[in-house]
Design a protein around this motif. Sequence first.
Motif, PDB file in Angstrom:
ATOM      1  N   GLN B 156     -39.112  -8.528   1.501  1.00 50.85           N
ATOM      2  CA  GLN B 156     -38.686  -9.091   2.783  1.00 50.85           C
ATOM      3  C   GLN B 156     -37.170  -9.245   2.882  1.00 50.85           C
ATOM      4  OE1 GLN B 156     -41.614 -12.184   4.143  1.00 50.85           O
ATOM      5  NE2 GLN B 156     -42.143 -10.172   4.928  1.00 50.85           N
ATOM      6  N   GLY B 157     -36.511  -9.105   1.757  1.00 56.26           N
ATOM      7  CA  GLY B 157     -35.043  -9.149   1.774  1.00 56.26           C
ATOM      8  C   GLY B 157     -34.443 -10.511   2.068  1.00 56.26           C
ATOM      9  N   MET B 158     -35.135 -11.571   1.656  1.00 50.71           N
ATOM     10  CA  MET B 158     -34.579 -12.926   1.877  1.00 50.71           C
ATOM     11  C   MET B 158     -33.565 -13.266   0.795  1.00 50.71           C
ATOM     12  SD  MET B 158     -37.759 -15.374   2.732  1.00 50.71           S
ATOM     13  CE  MET B 158     -39.043 -14.925   3.847  1.00 50.71           C
ATOM     14  N   PRO B 159     -32.533 -14.042   1.142  1.00 48.64           N
ATOM     15  CA  PRO B 159     -31.587 -14.480   0.112  1.00 48.64           C
ATOM     16  C   PRO B 159     -32.202 -15.571  -0.781  1.00 48.64           C
ATOM     17  CG  PRO B 159     -30.983 -15.361   2.257  1.00 48.64           C
ATOM     18  CD  PRO B 159     -32.143 -14.463   2.492  1.00 48.64           C
ATOM     19  N   HIS B 160     -31.593 -15.735  -1.943  1.00 48.16           N
ATOM     20  CA  HIS B 160     -32.122 -16.726  -2.896  1.00 48.16           C
ATOM     21  C   HIS B 160     -32.194 -18.129  -2.284  1.00 48.16           C
ATOM     22  CE1 HIS B 160     -30.417 -13.610  -5.716  1.00 48.16           C
ATOM     23  NE2 HIS B 160     -31.636 -13.761  -6.209  1.00 48.16           N
ATOM     24  N   ALA B 161     -31.149 -18.467  -1.531  1.00 46.72           N
ATOM     25  CA  ALA B 161     -31.080 -19.831  -0.968  1.00 46.72           C
ATOM     26  C   ALA B 161     -32.262 -20.111  -0.041  1.00 46.72           C
ATOM     27  CB  ALA B 161     -29.764 -20.004  -0.209  1.00 46.72           C
ATOM     28  N   GLU B 162     -32.603 -19.102   0.770  1.00 49.68           N
ATOM     29  CA  GLU B 162     -33.719 -19.284   1.718  1.00 49.68           C
ATOM     30  C   GLU B 162     -35.042 -19.416   0.960  1.00 49.68           C
ATOM     31  OE1 GLU B 162     -33.047 -19.367   5.170  1.00 49.68           O
ATOM     32  OE2 GLU B 162     -35.066 -20.205   5.136  1.00 49.68           O
ATOM     33  N   ILE B 163     -35.198 -18.612  -0.081  1.00 53.61           N
ATOM     34  CA  ILE B 163     -36.434 -18.677  -0.880  1.00 53.61           C
ATOM     35  C   ILE B 163     -36.555 -20.051  -1.547  1.00 53.61           C
ATOM     36  CG2 ILE B 163     -37.678 -17.656  -2.840  1.00 53.61           C
ATOM     37  CD1 ILE B 163     -36.185 -15.005  -2.224  1.00 53.61           C
ATOM     38  N   SER B 164     -35.427 -20.552  -2.024  1.00 57.61           N
ATOM     39  CA  SER B 164     -35.471 -21.866  -2.701  1.00 57.61           C
ATOM     40  C   SER B 164     -35.859 -22.971  -1.716  1.00 57.61           C
ATOM     41  CB  SER B 164     -34.133 -22.178  -3.374  1.00 57.61           C
ATOM     42  OG  SER B 164     -33.184 -22.572  -2.425  1.00 57.61           O
ATOM     43  N   LYS B 165     -35.416 -22.839  -0.470  1.00 59.56           N
ATOM     44  CA  LYS B 165     -35.802 -23.835   0.550  1.00 59.56           C
ATOM     45  C   LYS B 165     -37.290 -23.744   0.856  1.00 59.56           C
ATOM     46  CE  LYS B 165     -31.540 -23.845   3.209  1.00 59.56           C
ATOM     47  NZ  LYS B 165     -30.995 -23.283   4.448  1.00 59.56           N
ATOM     48  N   LEU B 167     -39.718 -22.534  -1.035  1.00 58.90           N
ATOM     49  CA  LEU B 167     -40.565 -22.932  -2.168  1.00 58.90           C
ATOM     50  C   LEU B 167     -40.247 -24.339  -2.670  1.00 58.90           C
ATOM     51  CD1 LEU B 167     -40.590 -19.631  -4.264  1.00 58.90           C
ATOM     52  CD2 LEU B 167     -42.415 -20.518  -2.828  1.00 58.90           C
ATOM     53  N   ARG B 168     -39.168 -24.912  -2.168  1.00 56.52           N
ATOM     54  CA  ARG B 168     -38.698 -26.241  -2.602  1.00 56.52           C
ATOM     55  C   ARG B 168     -38.462 -26.275  -4.111  1.00 56.52           C
ATOM     56  NH1 ARG B 168     -42.576 -29.776   1.300  1.00 56.52           N
ATOM     57  NH2 ARG B 168     -41.552 -29.186   3.201  1.00 56.52           N
ATOM     58  N   VAL B 169     -37.789 -25.247  -4.583  1.00 56.06           N
ATOM     59  CA  VAL B 169     -37.335 -25.213  -5.981  1.00 56.06           C
ATOM     60  C   VAL B 169     -35.845 -24.862  -5.950  1.00 56.06           C
ATOM     61  CG1 VAL B 169     -39.582 -24.524  -6.946  1.00 56.06           C
ATOM     62  CG2 VAL B 169     -37.966 -22.762  -6.237  1.00 56.06           C
ATOM     63  N   SER B 170     -35.197 -24.987  -7.112  1.00 54.42           N
ATOM     64  CA  SER B 170     -33.759 -24.696  -7.136  1.00 54.42           C
ATOM     65  C   SER B 170     -33.527 -23.180  -7.084  1.00 54.42           C
ATOM     66  CB  SER B 170     -33.138 -25.271  -8.408  1.00 54.42           C
ATOM     67  OG  SER B 170     -33.634 -24.560  -9.518  1.00 54.42           O
ATOM     68  N   GLU B 171     -32.303 -22.822  -6.731  1.00 53.07           N
ATOM     69  CA  GLU B 171     -31.971 -21.398  -6.709  1.00 53.07           C
ATOM     70  C   GLU B 171     -32.050 -20.792  -8.106  1.00 53.07           C
ATOM     71  OE1 GLU B 171     -28.617 -21.575  -3.261  1.00 53.07           O
ATOM     72  OE2 GLU B 171     -28.641 -19.764  -4.493  1.00 53.07           O
ATOM     73  N   GLY B 172     -31.725 -21.615  -9.094  1.00 48.36           N
ATOM     74  CA  GLY B 172     -31.816 -21.155 -10.485  1.00 48.36           C
ATOM     75  C   GLY B 172     -33.248 -20.774 -10.841  1.00 48.36           C
ATOM     76  N   THR B 173     -34.179 -21.580 -10.363  1.00 46.87           N
ATOM     77  CA  THR B 173     -35.600 -21.281 -10.625  1.00 46.87           C
ATOM     78  C   THR B 173     -35.999 -19.969  -9.952  1.00 46.87           C
ATOM     79  OG1 THR B 173     -36.024 -23.644 -10.686  1.00 46.87           O
ATOM     80  CG2 THR B 173     -37.940 -22.226 -10.426  1.00 46.87           C
ATOM     81  N   VAL B 174     -35.498 -19.777  -8.743  1.00 47.40           N
ATOM     82  CA  VAL B 174     -35.802 -18.527  -8.025  1.00 47.40           C
ATOM     83  C   VAL B 174     -35.272 -17.336  -8.822  1.00 47.40           C
ATOM     84  CG1 VAL B 174     -35.322 -17.190  -5.920  1.00 47.40           C
ATOM     85  CG2 VAL B 174     -35.815 -19.633  -5.753  1.00 47.40           C
ATOM     86  N   ARG B 175     -34.015 -17.439  -9.289  1.00 47.89           N
ATOM     87  CA  ARG B 175     -33.409 -16.329 -10.033  1.00 47.89           C
ATOM     88  C   ARG B 175     -34.162 -16.055 -11.333  1.00 47.89           C
ATOM     89  NH1 ARG B 175     -28.282 -15.092  -7.922  1.00 47.89           N
ATOM     90  NH2 ARG B 175     -27.601 -16.677  -6.451  1.00 47.89           N
ATOM     91  N   SER B 176     -34.547 -17.128 -12.028  1.00 51.60           N
ATOM     92  CA  SER B 176     -35.226 -16.912 -13.309  1.00 51.60           C
ATOM     93  C   SER B 176     -36.622 -16.319 -13.081  1.00 51.60           C
ATOM     94  CB  SER B 176     -35.293 -18.219 -14.114  1.00 51.60           C
ATOM     95  OG  SER B 176     -36.440 -18.941 -13.805  1.00 51.60           O
ATOM     96  N   ARG B 177     -37.291 -16.735 -11.996  1.00 52.67           N
ATOM     97  CA  ARG B 177     -38.602 -16.139 -11.696  1.00 52.67           C
ATOM     98  C   ARG B 177     -38.466 -14.653 -11.372  1.00 52.67           C
ATOM     99  NH1 ARG B 177     -41.823 -20.623  -7.964  1.00 52.67           N
ATOM    100  NH2 ARG B 177     -41.908 -22.243  -9.560  1.00 52.67           N
TER     101      ARG B 177
END
Lengths: 162, 198
Positions: B156-165, B167-177
């Motif tokens: 879907q091409g979403m940025p990390h920040a939007e995904i973190s919002k 999923l309500r997790v940190s951006e770091g968690t998004v990147r590590s996943r």
Amino acid sequence: MDEFDDSEIARLLRLKRYEQPPPGYFENFLHEFHRRQRDDLLRQPLWRICLERAHSFITRLDVRPLASYPTAAAAVFVCAAIISLKIYQQPETARVAQQSPPTLSLPANAEGEWNLAAPVSMPMLRTQPVRSFRESAQTHRAAPPRYVLDSVPVSYEPTFRF
Amino acid sequence: MDQPRTDPDQELVKRTQSGAAAAFDELVIKYTPRLYGLVYNMTSNHEDTNDLLQDIFAKAYKAIRGFRGKSSFYTWIHSIAVNMTLNFLKKRGRRFQLSLDDVDASVQNDKEFLELTATSSPVREADLSELQRRLNEAMMKLSDEHRAVVTMFHIQGMPHAEISKILRVSEGTVRSRLFYANRQLQNYLDEFRKNPVS
């Protein structure tokens, strides 16, 4: 090394955008959505529909700030006032029945001969209603018949004369 | 510093909240294709996606009166979609069948597809449906949470920040996943690289 690297995986995954539902799916989706909503509404019992309407109404009003201790205390006070008003506005007949003095009936010889040989006779209490059911019904047609059991307080007992 | 942006859907949301059902219809039309992609790539099943999407919009319609605009409508509806899909996947478990949509023929003209077929021998040798099946199988081997992140970021091409919002997790968690999921996908697709036509 012929291995998928991160960029290749990203490009491969982006190709998944081309997986599309059958033609006309998105056009019909809204109609299907409306149909399902109607079906859901018809299946629901009336009380649930009312509950949901009330809930949405309250949500729209945003009454959360009102849900505080002073508001609750005020609500309790108002309820208590209404209940007490109701109690004091009971029909007059009920009060009459409650306040009518007990009737005392003594045996015929209670005033006359009194001897020590005879067993001590206690005053007899009449356990019948003060008035007959028919009288009561005639007097207070609106109110249901009430029975008053006679009772004699200690202070009402006749003093014995020696 | 990021300037607070106005929600482009604010007007439609307000009209829906005041009882205009037609305004919600506009939101449904606007978000159906995007949410379809999100749910479909998490479930790999068209029928499940259709049912879920109907439930998602029904839930959003019921809950929209309580939407206070702390996040954008976009984030809010995506959160509902992801949470409902994750709950559905937990209930569904491992017993399911792929029910894939057809790949649009226009993929043959896609620049990235052309590059892939030019540089990657497995992609060149496999036909489109085989490539699709392998990709979906690899995706379904990921955990539900990892698949959600991969879908939102890569597809879907979403940025990390939007995904973190969402999923309500940190951006770091998004990147590590994402990192972990990419490694997993590499391993799963390695078989495809070695044996592109099975």
